[in-house]
Design an enzyme around this catalytic site. Structure first.
Site, mmCIF file in Angstrom:
data_model
loop_
_atom_site.group_PDB
_atom_site.id
_atom_site.type_symbol
_atom_site.label_atom_id
_atom_site.label_comp_id
_atom_site.label_asym_id
_atom_site.label_seq_id
_atom_site.Cartn_x
_atom_site.Cartn_y
_atom_site.Cartn_z
ATOM 1 C CG ASP A 73 -1.598 1.172 1.736
ATOM 2 O OD1 ASP A 73 -1.608 1.904 0.532
ATOM 3 O OD2 ASP A 73 -2.124 1.404 2.759
ATOM 4 C CE LYS A 103 -1.639 6.993 -3.352
ATOM 5 N NZ LYS A 103 -2.219 6.334 -2.090
ATOM 6 C CD GLU A 151 -5.130 3.720 -2.273
ATOM 7 O OE1 GLU A 151 -5.919 4.533 -1.825
ATOM 8 O OE2 GLU A 151 -4.030 4.004 -2.630
#
Lengths: 630, 162
Positions: free
Chosen positions: A8, A70, A169
């Protein structure tokens, strides 16, 4: 045999997990933490730092410390103008309007920065597992476009990883809850992290997930909640003491930590105290901060932040063209979803549905990614799914109690054996009553089978050694064998249905045992007290017989009285545990006296007796549980 | 009997393919077996390692909040000002007692002042002008850090000389 991990890759923190023996495990990094800050720094000495270490030097080196990469990955320079304002490092336009970070005269793509984080996670995983990590599944937000996904995949490649797949996700979170096995359901994933809020609506059917809508707020998260609390504490303190703690960097740091701790405490408690002694000082002396904070007050301070989640949820529902009633499952992701006010908001917005939150919300995405990695690497398929025995297995022993040989939830195949003995002199046969269940007494459990072992060599009670073996093979087939160790005689029974109970049946039996645990234990204690007393009576009787005239008359009379009392209580199935234990202990004392008296006589030439005071069945490895009389 | 013979003939007819299939199955099963063995072996070693870590992390839960209390003593002593010497001494004694207790567990303060900033040991909260220390050295300890054996239990919070 290289392992595939699930990663993740978060905006603030990243997590890595792996499948081990069919179970997902979150990996602890080299600093001993399950979360790794997504921070990369280049020092003036040319060193490259990743994670917690990079974060610790950020203040000294802000222009060369990259966090939130990100927010830039796979995007055009012209798209990220508002993000650039929030970061202290230099963001420039590269070729074809690409985003580049400029540090010490060199340009780095966001992919290269993310690659550093991925590399560290993979290295820590390899260290933890003791084997190489080459393959990975990496997660991205559902709203990521093709360029952002491709860039994330490239980051993996730069890190030397073979990226098996990029998954969403919310899909990973759904996998962690096994929702891929559902038929035609609608899932809402509510993800409130440290700095971002995402809500996604997914459809699942035949193991395929389809994202129907996503919405969110790219700058809303747990950090905002902390800041609210810090501001309130500082304001209260200023009102009382006239000093603004926010101006003192050291005090502010302590305040921020205390606020985060208080927030976490208020997730389970209704009130907490924030205590910072010597937080600051002025001409009048040191100042202490000591404040009580209730959950109600915290909720009030953060009510507008919680309300900011409403819009995106409604937006997502309307984009998906569904109403709150159409949602079958809700999943909570991100540490901030532990806040009770957030949870009640989610319930309110989903028609009172109870959200899934049994998997740690900080780790659920990585766990799902690991499951996907396991499937893609063929590991999940290859792993033999090991079964467990749903209930305990054992035999009935003296007094009608169940003696467990295999505890419930033991992984099979398994083999256990124990030595038992006889309850009577010259007992020629034992009945083996095979039981299943959690209750203490045999009669409350389920009988799986019965058989009888005959031809035991005549021996005094407690002397015979009967070995009972329970063996469950991989298919759940139970074989119980009883063997007389002296004669070598053996009997067995095979039972095939021992693991095939319905879930309801198992749950009922376990719940039953829990409900009755107190009275069961009491009854078992009674049985054991009677058994011990009876066994002691038998032993002393025998001792007296063996010693004959050498037993002083008064001792003999006293012992015989005690034995008679015990026999009476045992015959009437007395439940007076205290009295039984008292009698047993009195008798034991006499037995020890007799033994030493006999011993001193024996050492002067007389024939020795069996030493007294030995607990029933003691002295060898025969355990203190005997078969009932047959 | 006839049926058995027939069966036998049929299996003989398909023998090569059947043998291949079984060989393949055996190979797969064997691989799975090896995998399980390896998994178990790694698992066992890790459990052993983790058992030691668990003891530590259990202690950690008690020790870390104790460091907070120790910080309190440090802060209090820095603020003693006009307090009678006997009070200061008493407080000092209490602090030493607590520190001694932690030292018995293998916990010791990290010496940071004047050392070159090292993010493994130090957590920077800012910079200061300093005449005493070289640029890049720790000029001020804001909160003392502690080691636990070879590990950093808590990094020292520092200000670094500009």
């Amino acid at each position: 045999m290289a392992k595939a991990v699930g990663i993740d890759l978060g905006t603030t923190n990243s997590v890595v997990a792996v499948m081990e023996g069919g179970q997902p495990t979150v990996i602890i990094n080299s600093e001993g933490s399950r979360l790794t800050p997504s921070v990369v720094a280049f020092t003036k000495t040319g060193e490259r730092l990743v994670g917690q270490i990079a974060k610790r030097q950020a203040v000294l080196n802000p222009e060369n410390t990259i966090y939130s990469a990100k927010r830039f990955i796979g995007r055009r320079f012209s798209e990220v103008q508002s993000e650039i304002k929030n970061v202290p490092y230099k963001v420039v336009a590269g070729p074809n309007d690409a985003v580049r970070f400029e540090m010490m005269g060199k340009q780095y793509a966001p992919e290269e920065i993310s690659a550093q984080v991925l590399r560290k996670l993979a290295d820590d995983a390899a260290k933890y597992l003791g084997e190489k990590v080459t393959d990975a599944v990496i997660t991205v937000p559902a709203y990521f476009n093709d360029a952002q996904r491709q860039a994330t995949k490239d980051a993996g490649k730069i890190a030397g990883l073979n990226v098996l797949r990029i998954i969403n996700e919310p899909t990973a979170a759904s996998l962690a809850y096994g929702l891929d096995k559902k038929k035609n359901e609608t899932i809402m994933v509510f993800d409130l992290g440290g700095g971002t809020f995402d809500v996604s609506i997914l459809d699942v059917g035949d193991g395929v997930f389809e994202v129907r809508a996503t919405s969110g707020d790219t700058h809303l998260g747990g950090d905002d909640f902390d800041k609210r609390l810090v501001d309130w504490l500082a304001e209260e303190f200023r009102r009382q003491q006239g000093i603004d703690l926010r101006k003192d960097r050291q005090a502010l740091q302590r305040l921020t930590e205390a606020a985060e701790k208080a927030k976490i405490e208020l997730s389970s408690a209704l009130e907490t105290t924030i205590s910072l002694p010597f937080v600051t000082a002025d001409a009048t002396g040191p100042k202490h901060l000591e404040m009580k904070l209730t959950r109600a007050k915290f909720d009030q301070l953060t009510a507008d932040l919680v309300e900011r989640c409403v819009g995106p949820v409604k937006q997502a529902l309307s984009d998906a063209k569904i109403s709150e009633r159409d949602i079958d499952e809700v999943i909570l992701v991100g540490g901030s979803t532990r806040t009770p006010a957030v949870q009640s908001l989610v319930r309110r917005l989903t028609g009172g549905k109870e959200p899934n939150q049994s998997v740690n919300p900080d780790e659920v995405v990585a766990v799902g990614a690991a499951i996907q990695a396991g499937v893609l690497a063929g590991e999940v398929k290859n792993v033999v799914l090991l079964d467990v025995t749903p209930l305990s297995l054992g035999v009935e022993t003296l007094g009608g109690v169940m003696t467990k040989l295999i505890e419930r939830n033991t992984t099979i195949p398994v083999r256990k054996s124990e030595i038992f003995s006889t309850a009577e002199d010259n007992q020629a046969a034992v009945d083996i009553h095979v039981l299943q269940g959690e209750r203490e007494l045999a009669r409350d459990n389920r009988t799986l089978g019965n058989f009888r072992l005959e031809g035991i060599r005549p021996a005094p009670r407690g002397a015979a050694q009967i070995e009972v073996t329970f063996d469950i093979d991989a298919n759940g087939i139970l074989t119980v064998t009883a063997k007389d160790k002296q004669s070598g005689k053996e009997q067995r029974i095979t039972i095939s249905g021992s693991t095939q109970l319905s879930k309801e049946e198992i749950d009922r039996m376990v719940a039953d045992a829990q409900a009755h645990s107190v009275e069961d234990r009491k009854r078992r204690e009674e049985v054991e007290a009677r058994n011990n007393a009876d066994s002691m009576a038998y032993q002393v009787e025998r001792q007296i017989r063996e010693l004959g005239d050498r037993v002083p008359l008064n001792e003999k009379a006293r012992a015989e009285q005690l034995i008679a009392d015990i026999r009476e209580l045992v015959k009437n199935n007395s439940s007076d545990v205290a009295r039984l234990r008292q009698l047993t202990s009195d008798l034991q004392q006499i037995a020890s006296g007799l033994a030493s008296a006999a011993y001193s006589q024996a050492s002067s030439g007389a024939q020795g007796g069996r030493p007294g005071g030995t607990p029933p069945g003691g002295g060898d490895d025969v355990i203190d549980a005997e078969f009932k009389e047959t | 009997m006839e049926a058995t013979d027939e069966n036998k003939n049929r299996t003989t007819g398909e023998a090569p393919a059947e043998i291949e299939r079984l060989k393949e199955e055996l190979r797969r099963e064997h691989e799975m077996y090896l995998r399980a063995l390896a998994d178990f072996d790694n698992y066992r070693r890790r459990v052993e390692r983790e058992r030691l870590n668990t003891v530590r992390s259990g202690k950690r839960e008690i020790v870390l909040p104790l460091l907070d209390v120790l910080d309190g003593f440090d802060l209090a002593l820095a603020h003693m000002g006009d307090a009678p010497a006997s009070v200061t001494e008493g407080l000092e004694a209490l602090r030493r007692k607590l520190l001694g207790l932690l030292e018995a567990q293998g916990i010791s303060p990290i010496v940071s002042l004047g050392e070159t900033f090292n993010p493994e040991l130090h957590d920077a909260v800012g910079t200061v002008e300093s005449e005493t220390f070289e640029s890049g050295a720790v000029a001020e300890e804001v909160q003392r850090g502690y080691r636990w054996g070879d590990d950093v239990l808590r990094p020292t919070r520092v200000r670094v000389a500009r």
